[in-house]
Design a protein around this motif. Structure first.
Motif, mmCIF file in Angstrom:
data_model
loop_
_atom_site.group_PDB
_atom_site.id
_atom_site.type_symbol
_atom_site.label_atom_id
_atom_site.label_comp_id
_atom_site.label_asym_id
_atom_site.label_seq_id
_atom_site.Cartn_x
_atom_site.Cartn_y
_atom_site.Cartn_z
ATOM 1 N N GLU A 10 -19.732 36.931 -5.986
ATOM 2 C CA GLU A 10 -19.639 38.174 -6.743
ATOM 3 C C GLU A 10 -20.860 39.067 -6.561
ATOM 4 O O GLU A 10 -20.728 40.289 -6.437
ATOM 5 C CB GLU A 10 -19.439 37.859 -8.224
ATOM 6 C CG GLU A 10 -18.136 37.136 -8.520
ATOM 7 C CD GLU A 10 -17.954 36.830 -9.986
ATOM 8 O OE1 GLU A 10 -16.939 36.233 -10.344
ATOM 9 O OE2 GLU A 10 -18.862 37.178 -10.777
ATOM 10 N N ARG A 11 -22.038 38.484 -6.554
ATOM 11 C CA ARG A 11 -23.252 39.291 -6.423
ATOM 12 C C ARG A 11 -23.267 40.018 -5.084
ATOM 13 O O ARG A 11 -23.585 41.216 -5.011
ATOM 14 C CB ARG A 11 -24.489 38.409 -6.557
ATOM 15 C CG ARG A 11 -25.809 39.183 -6.522
ATOM 16 C CD ARG A 11 -26.999 38.264 -6.611
ATOM 17 N NE ARG A 11 -27.094 37.409 -5.431
ATOM 18 C CZ ARG A 11 -28.058 36.505 -5.227
ATOM 19 N NH1 ARG A 11 -28.973 36.327 -6.145
ATOM 20 N NH2 ARG A 11 -28.078 35.772 -4.137
ATOM 21 N N GLU A 12 -22.922 39.293 -4.030
ATOM 22 C CA GLU A 12 -22.910 39.914 -2.707
ATOM 23 C C GLU A 12 -21.830 40.986 -2.614
ATOM 24 O O GLU A 12 -22.028 42.037 -1.980
ATOM 25 C CB GLU A 12 -22.681 38.841 -1.635
ATOM 26 C CG GLU A 12 -23.855 37.899 -1.414
ATOM 27 C CD GLU A 12 -23.954 36.800 -2.461
ATOM 28 O OE1 GLU A 12 -23.077 36.749 -3.362
ATOM 29 O OE2 GLU A 12 -24.901 35.998 -2.395
ATOM 30 N N ARG A 31 -20.732 42.839 -5.082
ATOM 31 C CA ARG A 31 -21.233 44.012 -5.798
ATOM 32 C C ARG A 31 -22.253 44.767 -4.951
ATOM 33 O O ARG A 31 -22.331 45.997 -4.994
ATOM 34 C CB ARG A 31 -21.849 43.600 -7.134
ATOM 35 C CG ARG A 31 -20.833 43.178 -8.183
ATOM 36 C CD ARG A 31 -21.468 43.136 -9.566
ATOM 37 N NE ARG A 31 -22.557 42.183 -9.635
ATOM 38 C CZ ARG A 31 -22.422 40.909 -9.969
ATOM 39 N NH1 ARG A 31 -21.226 40.427 -10.275
ATOM 40 N NH2 ARG A 31 -23.465 40.094 -10.013
ATOM 41 N N GLY A 32 -23.034 44.028 -4.193
ATOM 42 C CA GLY A 32 -23.997 44.666 -3.298
ATOM 43 C C GLY A 32 -23.314 45.546 -2.265
ATOM 44 O O GLY A 32 -23.798 46.631 -1.942
#
Length: 441
Positions: free
Chosen positions: A208-210, A212-213
């Motif tokens: 998820e973090r990637e 969003r990036g």
């Protein structure tokens, strides 16, 4: 000079009159020996295999300038000659791809030079595409399409995740960076498309973090060309990505369904919610049939479909800034049953109650049906998406885009719209009646 007449070089962090100087040929031979030793000693896939080509063995700092370019080129040649052969293992393929990454990253470091050198950008793109071709070949050679279904703790799933994220997504990110250096509309559009592909991969892998990036990168790229928040442009790119994926993998592949979910999201953001819902229904049916109810791809599609089916409305005048879910009508449409507030959401504060229908208005994209129109009676019963609102003489009106593409968009007053709690069969004209209240979802 060495046998080829080349002088001593030193482009690192070594200091002093003699420290760090060496012939390029000697540095290459040293790196080859160390890399072979890493493989022979069964240090299968470690940074040690790469490190010898990137860093000085004396100061342990990265090579710079021309020496870095020469070493990365030699690394790619060495890895391809030694480890790229028919029937090679996925570990050997990774070694070749590692070398290609070092090469295109090194050649892409000088952005100022690259902006002025189209030929160099073309060469970088070729190297990246060569690595992406190897990724595709690896997935086919080792039949990795089934590995995505393995338990996350299994060795095969870990390899699959590494290949998709560390190589495929990484390649798309660098294609995006390289394309944006064109500083043209076409270049920025390609860049957004590549970031979108990387985002799809990260979403598939639950990163998820990637993901969003990548969304941030897309927004940043749009803003560079005055396209901040341009949902229409994003939708066009998403459609192209989906079409490309169908050509590459077919409609039933997990990757295609994941790309389709990204397209459905883009449709919803552009307020094409009817099209988004119908498209999601097809994706859910395909995923259930091909991959089963418990597959995470099916579950993601189900969750997105349920969210898309929520009919969000605003309420005037006392609930400005809050949005509710319309559940159905009562008293022949005079009243509407709503639940919420849904946005902003606090489940502990949600309640279900009835309000006069005249006090609610659809959010942009919420499917609606025209009713009670006199001067445009042919639009009564027609289904559409409200995508904007205009203040006009005699009161505000929604700009309604109809599912029937033969109908032109029309300006319609809120009182002549009713929420389509359930979508009818495609192409159906809805009779002037109101659906009963639905169970809470």
């Amino acid at each position: 000079p060495d046998e080829a007449g080349k002088p001593l070089v030193r482009n690192c962090s070594c200091r002093g009159d003699s420290a760090g100087f060496a012939h390029l040929s000697c540095l290459i031979k040293y790196a080859e020996q160390k890399s072979k030793h890493a493989v022979d000693s069964e240090q299968k896939h470690t940074n040690f295999f790469v490190q010898q080509w990137e860093s000085c063995p004396n100061c342990n700092q990265k090579y710079q300038l021309q020496l870095a370019l020469d070493m990365s080129t030699a690394f790619a040649s060495f890895a391809e000659k030694k480890y790229d052969y028919p029937g090679n293992s996925h570990i050997d393929k990774q070694r070749v791809m590692d070398a290609l990454i070092v090469k295109f990253v090194t050649f892409g470091l000088d952005h100022l030079k690259l902006k002025a050198d189209l030929n160099q950008r073309v060469e970088i793109e070729k190297i990246i595409n060569k690595m992406l071709y190897m990724v595709d070949r690896m997935k086919k050679d080792h039949r990795m399409s089934s590995w995505v279904h393995m338990p996350p703790t299994s060795a095969k799933y870990k390899v699959y995740k590494t290949i998709r994220s560390n190589y495929e997504a990484f390649g798309y990110i660098h294609l995006a960076m390289n394309s944006s250096l064109d500083d043209t509309e076409e270049g920025y559009e390609r860049s957004i498309g590549y970031y979108g592909r990387a985002q799809i991969i990260f979403n598939l892998l639950g990163m998820e973090r990637e993901a969003r990036g990548m969304e941030d990168n897309i927004a940043t790229t749009r803003s560079k060309f005055g396209r901040d928040g341009d949902a229409v442009a994003h939708l066009a790119i998403s459609k192209k990505l989906y079409e490309d994926r169908i050509q590459r993998s077919g409609e039933n592949a997990v990757q295609t369904i994941q790309t389709g979910l990204h397209l459905a999201q883009a449709l919803a953001k552009a307020n094409h919610c009817i099209e988004s819902e119908r498209f999601l229904e097809k994706l859910v049916a395909t995923s259930r049939r091909v991959h089963g109810l418990e597959h995470r791809c099916t579950k993601m599609a189900d969750a997105m479909l349920n969210q898309t089916r929520m009919r969000l409305v605003g309420m005037m005048p006392q609930q400005q800034g809050k949005y509710f879910q319309a559940l159905g009508y009562e008293d022949d449409g005079e009243n509407c049953v709503v639940k919420g507030p849904i946005l902003p959401r606090n489940i502990a504060e949600e309640r279900t109650f009835t309000v006069p229908s005249r006090l609610i208005a659809p959010m942009f994209g919420c499917p609606v049906v025209c009713q009670g129109l006199k001067n445009a009676s042919h639009l009564n019963g027609k289904l559409g998406d409200p995508r904007s609102f205009q203040n006009t003489t005699g009161g505000g009106r929604f700009t309604l885009h109809f599912e029937d593409k033969s109908l032109k968009p029309a300006l319609v007053k809120p009182e002549n719209l009713r929420i389509a709690i359930d979508l009818p069969a495609e192409g159906t004209t809805i009779l002037p009646k109101h659906p009963e209240r639905k169970n809470n979802r």
